[in-house]
Design an enzyme around this catalytic site. Structure first.
Site, PDB file in Angstrom:
ATOM      1  N   CYS A  76      83.675  23.189  38.020  1.00 48.14           N
ATOM      2  CA  CYS A  76      83.581  24.475  37.320  1.00 48.14           C
ATOM      3  C   CYS A  76      84.773  25.373  37.663  1.00 48.14           C
ATOM      4  O   CYS A  76      85.208  26.183  36.843  1.00 48.14           O
ATOM      5  CB  CYS A  76      82.294  25.195  37.691  1.00 48.14           C
ATOM      6  SG  CYS A  76      80.839  24.145  37.580  1.00 48.14           S
ATOM      7  N   CYS A 122      80.206  19.609  30.050  1.00 53.66           N
ATOM      8  CA  CYS A 122      79.104  20.553  30.257  1.00 53.66           C
ATOM      9  C   CYS A 122      79.007  21.559  29.114  1.00 53.66           C
ATOM     10  O   CYS A 122      78.032  22.300  29.013  1.00 53.66           O
ATOM     11  CB  CYS A 122      79.254  21.282  31.583  1.00 53.66           C
ATOM     12  SG  CYS A 122      80.723  22.326  31.683  1.00 53.66           S
TER      13      CYS A 122
HETATM   14 FE1  FES Z   1      80.217  23.766  33.170  1.00 49.47          FE
HETATM   15 FE2  FES Z   1      79.976  24.869  35.527  1.00 49.47          FE
HETATM   16  S1  FES Z   1      78.633  23.470  34.600  1.00 49.47           S
HETATM   17  S2  FES Z   1      81.577  25.061  34.143  1.00 49.47           S
END
Ligand code: FES
Length: 154
Positions: free
Chosen positions: A106, A36
């Site tokens: 996360c 992410c």
């Molecule tokens: Fe990357 Fe939450 S989407 S830490």
């Protein structure tokens, strides 16, 4: 497409605790998630008795990463380094009354950044923290099993 965030998550997201840095921190750890692209840095101030006096974080992360790091820093304060290892992402999520399943990863950012900061502290002081494993810098590696092909070989 409303996601169900608990009140506690919304509270820690909109009003995060312990944001910032600690100068001359006893330990500092940075981890990222290459999937992410989010990054988390945690600073710990640990006294001579091994008690975490202060914890702060800085993040380039999503709302769930902010909320979980906020709660994680709240939870580790006042604890010994050994007790801090029990502040897992599960413990943090419980304290926040849960996270939507797609956001669970996360919460790992906070846990791993704390572990990285503890590792840094242990290295600086030449001690070993029982049960603490060498942290990775990219936690998305944790999602896979360790059967990485060796691409250097032809
Ligand atoms: Fe990357 Fe939450 S989407 S830490």
């Amino acid at each position: 497409m409303a996601m169900n965030y608990s009140e506690a998550v919304m509270d820690h997201f909109t009003n995060p605790r312990n944001v910032g840095e600690i100068e001359d921190a006893s330990g500092c750890g940075t981890v990222g998630n290459a999937v992410c692209g989010d990054i988390m840095r945690v600073y710990l101030d640990i006294d001579d008795d091994g008690i975490i006096q202060d914890a702060k974080f800085k993040t380039f992360g999503c709302g769930a990463a902010i909320a979980t790091s906020s709660m994680a820093t709240v939870l580790v304060k006042g604890k010994t380094v050994q007790e801090a290892l029990e502040v897992t992402n599960k413990a943090v999520m419980e304290a926040l009354d849960g996270l939507p399943p797609v956001k669970v990863h996360c919460s790992l950012l906070a846990e791993e950044a704390i572990h990285a900061a503890l590792w840094d502290y242990a290295e600086k002081n030449g001690i070993k923290i029982e049960g603490l494993e060498k942290p990775v810098t990219d936690i998305s590696e944790h999602d896979h099993d360790h059967d990485v092909e060796d691409e250097d070989e032809e």
